[in-house]
Design an enzyme around this catalytic site. Sequence first.
Site, mmCIF file in Angstrom:
data_model
loop_
_atom_site.group_PDB
_atom_site.id
_atom_site.type_symbol
_atom_site.label_atom_id
_atom_site.label_comp_id
_atom_site.label_asym_id
_atom_site.label_seq_id
_atom_site.Cartn_x
_atom_site.Cartn_y
_atom_site.Cartn_z
ATOM 1 N N LEU A 1 -38.255 63.128 13.424
ATOM 2 C CA LEU A 1 -37.230 63.125 14.463
ATOM 3 C C LEU A 1 -37.698 62.515 15.780
ATOM 4 O O LEU A 1 -37.064 61.574 16.301
ATOM 5 C CB LEU A 1 -36.740 64.561 14.707
ATOM 6 C CG LEU A 1 -35.724 64.749 15.838
ATOM 7 C CD1 LEU A 1 -34.464 63.936 15.597
ATOM 8 C CD2 LEU A 1 -35.382 66.227 16.006
ATOM 9 N N SER B 1 -50.078 72.865 6.250
ATOM 10 C CA SER B 1 -48.750 72.587 6.815
ATOM 11 C C SER B 1 -47.833 73.787 6.659
ATOM 12 O O SER B 1 -47.937 74.537 5.686
ATOM 13 C CB SER B 1 -48.130 71.383 6.074
ATOM 14 O OG SER B 1 -46.763 71.255 6.384
ATOM 15 N N PHE C 1 -58.582 66.031 7.594
ATOM 16 C CA PHE C 1 -57.183 65.606 7.781
ATOM 17 C C PHE C 1 -56.753 64.615 6.692
ATOM 18 O O PHE C 1 -55.578 64.490 6.404
ATOM 19 C CB PHE C 1 -57.015 64.872 9.130
ATOM 20 C CG PHE C 1 -57.166 65.725 10.334
ATOM 21 C CD1 PHE C 1 -58.329 65.697 11.102
ATOM 22 C CD2 PHE C 1 -56.138 66.572 10.735
ATOM 23 C CE1 PHE C 1 -58.460 66.475 12.228
ATOM 24 C CE2 PHE C 1 -56.264 67.357 11.879
ATOM 25 C CZ PHE C 1 -57.412 67.301 12.620
ATOM 26 N N LYS D 1 -50.528 70.687 -0.348
ATOM 27 C CA LYS D 1 -51.105 71.514 0.720
ATOM 28 C C LYS D 1 -51.348 72.936 0.200
ATOM 29 O O LYS D 1 -52.404 73.521 0.409
ATOM 30 C CB LYS D 1 -50.166 71.554 1.932
ATOM 31 C CG LYS D 1 -50.057 70.244 2.676
ATOM 32 C CD LYS D 1 -51.399 69.815 3.272
ATOM 33 C CE LYS D 1 -51.265 68.563 4.122
ATOM 34 N NZ LYS D 1 -52.563 68.098 4.646
ATOM 35 N N PHE E 1 -46.949 73.084 12.396
ATOM 36 C CA PHE E 1 -45.504 72.996 12.406
ATOM 37 C C PHE E 1 -45.147 71.552 12.746
ATOM 38 O O PHE E 1 -45.662 70.649 12.051
ATOM 39 C CB PHE E 1 -44.957 74.108 13.312
ATOM 40 C CG PHE E 1 -45.081 75.419 12.557
ATOM 41 C CD1 PHE E 1 -46.327 76.037 12.412
ATOM 42 C CD2 PHE E 1 -43.983 75.983 11.918
ATOM 43 C CE1 PHE E 1 -46.456 77.208 11.651
ATOM 44 C CE2 PHE E 1 -44.110 77.151 11.171
ATOM 45 C CZ PHE E 1 -45.349 77.756 11.032
ATOM 46 N N ASN E 2 -44.382 71.281 13.761
ATOM 47 C CA ASN E 2 -43.993 69.871 13.952
ATOM 48 C C ASN E 2 -44.696 69.239 15.144
ATOM 49 O O ASN E 2 -44.235 69.396 16.271
ATOM 50 C CB ASN E 2 -42.467 69.795 14.091
ATOM 51 C CG ASN E 2 -41.792 70.082 12.767
ATOM 52 O OD1 ASN E 2 -42.004 71.125 12.153
ATOM 53 N ND2 ASN E 2 -40.997 69.127 12.293
ATOM 54 N N TYR F 1 -45.731 66.707 -1.612
ATOM 55 C CA TYR F 1 -46.624 66.764 -0.434
ATOM 56 C C TYR F 1 -46.929 68.222 -0.099
ATOM 57 O O TYR F 1 -48.086 68.621 0.019
ATOM 58 C CB TYR F 1 -45.958 66.081 0.770
ATOM 59 C CG TYR F 1 -46.565 66.500 2.086
ATOM 60 C CD1 TYR F 1 -45.962 67.479 2.871
ATOM 61 C CD2 TYR F 1 -47.769 65.956 2.518
ATOM 62 C CE1 TYR F 1 -46.544 67.906 4.053
ATOM 63 C CE2 TYR F 1 -48.351 66.375 3.698
ATOM 64 C CZ TYR F 1 -47.735 67.353 4.465
ATOM 65 O OH TYR F 1 -48.313 67.788 5.640
HETATM 66 C C1 WQD Z 1 -37.191 67.658 11.911
HETATM 67 C C2 WQD Z 1 -35.710 67.967 11.971
HETATM 68 C C3 WQD Z 1 -34.448 66.962 10.202
HETATM 69 C C4 WQD Z 1 -35.182 62.828 11.479
HETATM 70 C C5 WQD Z 1 -42.046 67.043 8.455
HETATM 71 C C6 WQD Z 1 -42.849 67.417 7.279
HETATM 72 C C7 WQD Z 1 -43.832 68.484 7.647
HETATM 73 C C8 WQD Z 1 -44.640 68.039 8.837
HETATM 74 C C9 WQD Z 1 -43.767 67.604 9.986
HETATM 75 C C10 WQD Z 1 -46.738 67.278 8.031
HETATM 76 C C11 WQD Z 1 -35.100 68.269 10.611
HETATM 77 C C12 WQD Z 1 -34.050 66.377 11.546
HETATM 78 C C13 WQD Z 1 -35.180 64.205 11.361
HETATM 79 C C14 WQD Z 1 -33.987 62.152 11.826
HETATM 80 C C15 WQD Z 1 -32.852 64.263 11.943
HETATM 81 N N1 WQD Z 1 -45.497 66.993 8.459
HETATM 82 N N2 WQD Z 1 -34.042 64.908 11.601
HETATM 83 N N3 WQD Z 1 -32.862 62.901 12.046
HETATM 84 O O1 WQD Z 1 -39.045 67.444 8.085
HETATM 85 O O2 WQD Z 1 -39.364 69.311 9.810
HETATM 86 O O3 WQD Z 1 -41.336 68.170 8.873
HETATM 87 O O4 WQD Z 1 -42.883 66.601 9.491
HETATM 88 O O5 WQD Z 1 -47.291 68.326 7.924
HETATM 89 O O6 WQD Z 1 -44.644 68.699 6.534
HETATM 90 O O7 WQD Z 1 -41.956 67.938 6.319
HETATM 91 O O8 WQD Z 1 -39.876 66.929 10.427
HETATM 92 O O9 WQD Z 1 -39.154 65.400 12.199
HETATM 93 O O10 WQD Z 1 -38.616 64.806 9.792
HETATM 94 O O11 WQD Z 1 -37.385 66.675 10.905
HETATM 95 O O12 WQD Z 1 -31.817 64.920 12.148
HETATM 96 O O13 WQD Z 1 -33.917 60.898 11.931
HETATM 97 O O14 WQD Z 1 -35.025 66.823 12.453
HETATM 98 O O15 WQD Z 1 -33.306 67.167 9.383
HETATM 99 O O16 WQD Z 1 -34.109 69.264 10.794
HETATM 100 P P1 WQD Z 1 -39.786 68.001 9.245
HETATM 101 P P2 WQD Z 1 -38.771 65.860 10.836
#
Ligand code: WQD
Length: 331
Positions: A199, A124, A80, A152, A177-178, A148
């Site tokens: 988020l 990722s 990791f 990967k 994914f998330n 980043y």
């Molecule tokens: C999710 C959605 C934002 C914050 C990232 C990495 C990915 C993985 C997971 C490691 C998007 C929206 C977000 C906020 C918002 N990490 N958002 N307001 O960008 O999909 O993925 O984390 O592997 O590699 O890229 O995750 O949670 O930042 O965003 O509206 O304050 O929520 O635009 O649509 P993301 P996220």
Amino acid sequence: MRILVTGGTGFIGSHTCVALLEAGHSVIIVDNLSNSKREVVSYIEQITGQTVLFYELDVTDAVAVEAIFVKHDIDGVVHFAGLKAVGESVEKPLIYYKNNLLSTMVVAEACIKYGVERFVFSSSATVYGNNLVPFEESMPLLPTTNPYGETKAMNERILTDIVKANPNLAVSLLRYFNPVGAHESCLIGEVPNGIPNNLMPYMTKVAKGEFAQLRVFGDDYPTVDGTGVRDYIHVVDLAEGHVAALEKLTAGVHVYNLGTGCGTSVLELVKAFEEANAIQVPYEIVARRPGDIASCYADSTKAKKELGWVAKRDIVAMCRDSWKFEKEYID
Ligand code: WQD
């Protein structure tokens, strides 16, 4: 099996250590604690009732890593350790390329030298770039929007070439994914440094009153309601996916999506969170965040077919566990 978990005090790493221990394996954690706390080791022990070996070290340090392989008879590695902030990687690309690539090469080199043939890599969904959803493992990888994501994809290619030269190696590339949620004990979970980029951890802090409102980054995407769609997966499901991948490993390179296959928009997640926790999340629509894509979610049928793994926890459980952790975690 005795498993070396690099980055094992991190969010996904710590939950995977719990799942490995509960599946009867023993765990050695190496971590430089740059984005986690040493206390996580004792939390893992508290949750599982088992002891964990821990070494504070940087996995780009080949001498330190080799000493672990000399001292312990390791059966497999779950890797990791790495930097993972998308935005930060755009600002500091050299640090990301050096750290994330060198760490993988150092660990892989030690595996080859000491005959450790099982290697699970934390990849990722970012590697899919702007492919059409749902993402399938057979898709060609497209350029990502950030260093980043590039690290990967490069690590996947490095490991694939290493296996070509060492066919006895068994490598699983897990595309996450998330990840959201937390262990039911609330002893481990997502503890971002500073203001959360992601988020869910930002939303829980809005619900708690730490931040006034959630900024929704754009509502003009070609999605169900204009906001970004993602495949949120409970971190405990993700951890269980690692155990399944490790235990089912065979020689060669195997790629799996660890997602639910469901896409959820930002506003849908806000609504689910409010309903699951009977709480309000004030938000405002603001400009898109640079580098974001409209939709990202998995086709996870391969993991189900080959690993017998499916995500069991739904979006309500994810929202409930994230909120419970925010309220109960003692920093
Ligand atoms: C999710 C959605 C934002 C914050 C990232 C990495 C990915 C993985 C997971 C490691 C998007 C929206 C977000 C906020 C918002 N990490 N958002 N307001 O960008 O999909 O993925 O984390 O592997 O590699 O890229 O995750 O949670 O930042 O965003 O509206 O304050 O929520 O635009 O649509 P993301 P996220």
